[in-house]
Design an enzyme around this catalytic site. Structure first.
Site, PDB file in Angstrom:
ATOM      1  N   ARG A   1       0.803  -1.234   0.000  1.00 52.24           N
ATOM      2  CA  ARG A   1       0.000   0.000   0.000  1.00 52.24           C
ATOM      3  C   ARG A   1       0.828   1.273   0.000  1.00 52.24           C
ATOM      4  NH1 ARG A   1      -3.222  -3.661   3.113  1.00 52.24           N
ATOM      5  NH2 ARG A   1      -2.197  -2.911   4.965  1.00 52.24           N
TER       6      ARG A   1
ATOM      7  N   GLU B   1       3.044 -10.681  14.728  1.00 49.65           N
ATOM      8  CA  GLU B   1       2.281 -11.229  15.841  1.00 49.65           C
ATOM      9  C   GLU B   1       2.431 -12.748  15.930  1.00 49.65           C
ATOM     10  OE1 GLU B   1      -2.266 -10.983  17.624  1.00 49.65           O
ATOM     11  OE2 GLU B   1      -1.750  -9.949  15.770  1.00 49.65           O
TER      12      GLU B   1
END
Length: 181
Positions: free
Chosen positions: A70, A107
């Protein structure tokens, strides 16, 4: 007067960022930058905010980089507008030639980003562009890549910063976020 104009532009962008609860998993509130791109007025405002920030940096950047994927929505256009080189930072295995790589923690596991070794010269001032600052892992890794090139991270510019995740705490370079949640 200029500050008021920029504030109005930020408000326009922020009101056009869609939120999706429980995506991509329960408990996450996803902030969608693509909803801004669907509104030409909001997208133009975002480009104006980014351009204004880059134009006012001192010293001036020598190179604009952006993170896959992005960040690529904003970095190349800004580099072209400012007549600066654009250098992509990509995920592992996407760039040819000799590369600098940095692996960082996510994570649930690790990821690696890369930059071509010859793409940025020693001592150049570099701005890193990305859409979102959450936990800071990817942006921190991008800063490490720029340092491996022998260049200076002039500033990291992100469109959205999720303040509760404190991503900027682990990054030791200037960060400018346009919109905060």
């Amino acid at each position: 007067m200029e500050e008021q104009r920029l504030t109005k532009l930020k408000e326009l962008v922020k009101t056009n960022i869609a939120s999706y609860p429980n995506f991509p998993k329960p408990g996450i509130l996803f902030r969608d930058i693509f909803s801004v791109l669907k509104n030409p007025e909001a997208f133009h405002a975002l480009q104006e905010l980014l351009s204004s920030r880059l134009s006012n940096l001192n010293p001036k950047p020598d190179v604009i980089t952006a993170l896959e994927s992005r960040g690529f929505l904003f970095g190349p256009g800004l580099a072209l507008q400012l007549k600066l080189p654009f250098v992509p930072i990509r995920k592992r295995g996407k760039l040819p030639g000799k590369l600098h790589s940095v692996t960082y923690s996510l994570e649930y596991g690790n990821d690696t980003i890369e930059i071509q070794e010859s793409s940025i010269g020693k001592g150049q001032n570099v701005v890193i562009i990305d859409d979102l600052l959450a936990t800071g892992g990817t942006l921190g890794a991008a800063c490490s890549l720029i340092e491996k090139c022998g260049a200076n991270v002039l500033e990291c510019i992100v469109v959205i910063e999720l303040l509760d995740l404190k991503g900027r705490d682990g990054i030791h370079h200037p960060i400018h976020s346009l919109i905060q949640f």
